[in-house]
Design a protein around this motif. Structure first.
Motif, PDB file in Angstrom:
ATOM      1  N   LYS A   1       0.839  -1.194   0.000  1.00 28.66           N
ATOM      2  CA  LYS A   1       0.000   0.000   0.000  1.00 28.66           C
ATOM      3  C   LYS A   1       0.875   1.246   0.000  1.00 28.66           C
ATOM      4  N   GLN A   2       0.632   2.128  -0.976  1.00 27.51           N
ATOM      5  CA  GLN A   2       1.399   3.360  -1.108  1.00 27.51           C
ATOM      6  C   GLN A   2       0.450   4.551  -1.015  1.00 27.51           C
ATOM      7  N   PRO A   3       0.512   5.346   0.076  1.00 24.78           N
ATOM      8  CA  PRO A   3      -0.356   6.522   0.181  1.00 24.78           C
ATOM      9  C   PRO A   3      -0.042   7.533  -0.916  1.00 24.78           C
ATOM     10  N   LEU A   4      -1.072   8.138  -1.460  1.00 27.48           N
ATOM     11  CA  LEU A   4      -0.892   9.216  -2.423  1.00 27.48           C
ATOM     12  C   LEU A   4      -0.633  10.524  -1.672  1.00 27.48           C
ATOM     13  N   PRO A   5       0.038  11.481  -2.308  1.00 30.18           N
ATOM     14  CA  PRO A   5       0.296  12.765  -1.642  1.00 30.18           C
ATOM     15  C   PRO A   5      -0.988  13.406  -1.138  1.00 30.18           C
ATOM     16  N   VAL A   6      -0.940  13.950   0.067  1.00 30.67           N
ATOM     17  CA  VAL A   6      -2.133  14.523   0.696  1.00 30.67           C
ATOM     18  C   VAL A   6      -2.730  15.637  -0.160  1.00 30.67           C
ATOM     19  N   LYS A   7      -1.874  16.458  -0.747  1.00 25.31           N
ATOM     20  CA  LYS A   7      -2.354  17.599  -1.535  1.00 25.31           C
ATOM     21  C   LYS A   7      -2.289  17.313  -3.039  1.00 25.31           C
ATOM     22  N   LEU A   8      -2.582  16.091  -3.419  1.00 23.44           N
ATOM     23  CA  LEU A   8      -2.566  15.734  -4.834  1.00 23.44           C
ATOM     24  C   LEU A   8      -3.609  16.545  -5.599  1.00 23.44           C
ATOM     25  N   ALA A   9      -3.156  17.230  -6.637  1.00 21.54           N
ATOM     26  CA  ALA A   9      -4.071  18.066  -7.419  1.00 21.54           C
ATOM     27  C   ALA A   9      -5.065  17.201  -8.190  1.00 21.54           C
ATOM     28  N   LYS A  10      -6.238  17.734  -8.426  1.00 19.70           N
ATOM     29  CA  LYS A  10      -7.218  17.021  -9.221  1.00 19.70           C
ATOM     30  C   LYS A  10      -6.715  16.888 -10.656  1.00 19.70           C
ATOM     31  N   GLY A  11      -7.015  15.736 -11.265  1.00 19.55           N
ATOM     32  CA  GLY A  11      -6.586  15.524 -12.636  1.00 19.55           C
ATOM     33  C   GLY A  11      -6.504  14.053 -12.976  1.00 19.55           C
ATOM     34  N   LYS A  12      -5.978  13.785 -14.159  1.00 20.84           N
ATOM     35  CA  LYS A  12      -5.798  12.413 -14.622  1.00 20.84           C
ATOM     36  C   LYS A  12      -4.326  12.030 -14.469  1.00 20.84           C
ATOM     37  N   TYR A  13      -4.091  10.813 -13.978  1.00 19.61           N
ATOM     38  CA  TYR A  13      -2.737  10.383 -13.642  1.00 19.61           C
ATOM     39  C   TYR A  13      -2.428   9.009 -14.225  1.00 19.61           C
ATOM     40  N   THR A  14      -1.122   8.804 -14.444  1.00 15.43           N
ATOM     41  CA  THR A  14      -0.593   7.474 -14.714  1.00 15.43           C
ATOM     42  C   THR A  14       0.396   7.148 -13.598  1.00 15.43           C
ATOM     43  N   ALA A  15       0.132   6.059 -12.886  1.00 16.96           N
ATOM     44  CA  ALA A  15       1.040   5.612 -11.830  1.00 16.96           C
ATOM     45  C   ALA A  15       1.888   4.472 -12.370  1.00 16.96           C
ATOM     46  N   THR A  16       3.179   4.515 -12.080  1.00 14.80           N
ATOM     47  CA  THR A  16       4.104   3.459 -12.491  1.00 14.80           C
ATOM     48  C   THR A  16       4.747   2.852 -11.254  1.00 14.80           C
ATOM     49  N   ALA A  17       4.714   1.537 -11.180  1.00 15.16           N
ATOM     50  CA  ALA A  17       5.371   0.814 -10.092  1.00 15.16           C
ATOM     51  C   ALA A  17       6.433  -0.102 -10.705  1.00 15.16           C
ATOM     52  N   ILE A  18       7.679   0.073 -10.282  1.00 12.28           N
ATOM     53  CA  ILE A  18       8.789  -0.757 -10.771  1.00 12.28           C
ATOM     54  C   ILE A  18       9.252  -1.637  -9.620  1.00 12.28           C
ATOM     55  N   VAL A  19       9.082  -2.938  -9.774  1.00 15.53           N
ATOM     56  CA  VAL A  19       9.447  -3.905  -8.735  1.00 15.53           C
ATOM     57  C   VAL A  19      10.795  -4.516  -9.103  1.00 15.53           C
ATOM     58  N   THR A  20      11.808  -4.275  -8.280  1.00 15.24           N
ATOM     59  CA  THR A  20      13.122  -4.878  -8.502  1.00 15.24           C
ATOM     60  C   THR A  20      13.372  -5.923  -7.429  1.00 15.24           C
ATOM     61  N   TYR A  21      14.001  -7.027  -7.824  1.00 11.26           N
ATOM     62  CA  TYR A  21      14.224  -8.128  -6.892  1.00 11.26           C
ATOM     63  C   TYR A  21      15.334  -9.020  -7.448  1.00 11.26           C
ATOM     64  N   GLY A  22      15.866  -9.862  -6.588  1.00 11.74           N
ATOM     65  CA  GLY A  22      16.854 -10.825  -7.034  1.00 11.74           C
ATOM     66  C   GLY A  22      18.251 -10.259  -7.104  1.00 11.74           C
ATOM     67  N   ASN A  23      19.222 -11.162  -7.321  1.00 14.38           N
ATOM     68  CA  ASN A  23      20.636 -10.784  -7.369  1.00 14.38           C
ATOM     69  C   ASN A  23      21.033 -10.117  -8.677  1.00 14.38           C
TER      70      ASN A  23
END
Length: 271
Positions: free
Chosen positions: A236-258
């Motif tokens: 779970k990742q909280p969004l910024p409290v004062k996030l402006a109204k609008g349309k967004y694209t969220a990107t999550a990059i998961v890195t793992y392993g050696n």
């Protein structure tokens, strides 16, 4: 007449977190995790250092439990030998599960893992939790100055895998935004994944928001995670409290392993 009030407190700490408050009063134990890579029929030994930083002798006891993660990554503790992944019965402790530390003394404890010849290789990772408990309370003070009697318990996680297994894979199963019905903040992002590896996985998620109407980018705080084979996890990742109204694209990059394996997920949402 000055009256002092004393409280008896057992401070239970997993993975040495939040140790700073009582570091000068209670036992110190490290490392926070120990790893074994041993085939069936083999034996491995790892060392744990236990330190008494106080000016008085203290008794220390070691207990063994089973454990697992829940979907949010919290630690769950169980009686030894009750979980499918248990290796509690494989553990031997030298010089023993009870000892006394003199003032300022440091002791190295050998944790030996004897893997049975008939160990189930269909379970890629076996686990246990070692609890080091300070049996002799010491005087301490709370942040508000109240006198306390503190007895600490510190959990050390133990991981075992068979030596030939190194496959790591994360499967992202869901990525969504969750609005806050109270309107007190902008809500949160939730990323769900399954650990399809044959070993434990330590990883990190980098998050970024792009306002597709203004082009403004925001980097959110990274989240670290630990998971076992078969775990289903929700981050779970909280969004910024004062996030402006609008349309967004969220990107999550998961890195793992050696080898810095990674998975990328994108989500379009509106606020």
């Amino acid at each position: 007449m000055k009256i002092r009030r004393y409280f008896f407190t057992v401070v239970s700490i997993l993975l040495l977190t939040n140790l700073q408050l009582f570091a000068q009063d209670g036992i110190m134990v490290g490392p926070s995790r120990i790893y074994y890579k041993v085939d069936a029929g083999g034996m491995g030994t790892q060392k744990v250092t236990v330190t008494n930083p106080s000016d008085k002798a203290m008794d220390v006891g070691i207990a063994i439990n089973d454990w697992a993660y829940n979907a949010l990554g919290d630690n769950l503790s169980f009686n030894p030998g009750t979980q499918p992944t248990t290796c509690a019965d494989w553990i031997q402790i030298s010089p023993g599960a009870f000892f006394t530390l003199q003032a300022k003394e440091k002791k190295v404890v050998n944790i030996m893992l004897n893997v049975p010849q008939n160990a189930n290789k269909d379970i890629p990772v076996h686990t246990a939790m070692l609890y080091f408990t300070q049996l002799t309370p010491v005087d301490s003070k709370s942040p508000n100055g109240a006198m306390m009697k503190v007895s600490m318990r510190i959990g050390i996680k133990l991981y075992h895998s068979f030596s030939q297994q190194e496959e790591r894979d994360i499967d992202i199963t869901d990525f969504k935004d969750v609005a806050d019905s109270t309107k007190s903040n902008a809500g949160r992002l939730e990323l769900a994944f399954q650990n399809k590896s044959k070993v434990w996985v330590e990883g990190k998620v980098n998050w970024e928001l792009l306002n597709t109407q203004t082009g403004e980018k925001q980097k959110l705080d990274d989240l670290n995670f630990y998971s076992l084979p078969g775990d289903n996890r929700i981050l779970k990742q909280p969004l910024p409290v004062k996030l402006a109204k609008g349309k967004y694209t969220a990107t999550a990059i998961v890195t793992y392993g050696n080898k810095d394996e990674l998975k990328i997920a994108e989500l379009e949402f509106e606020r």
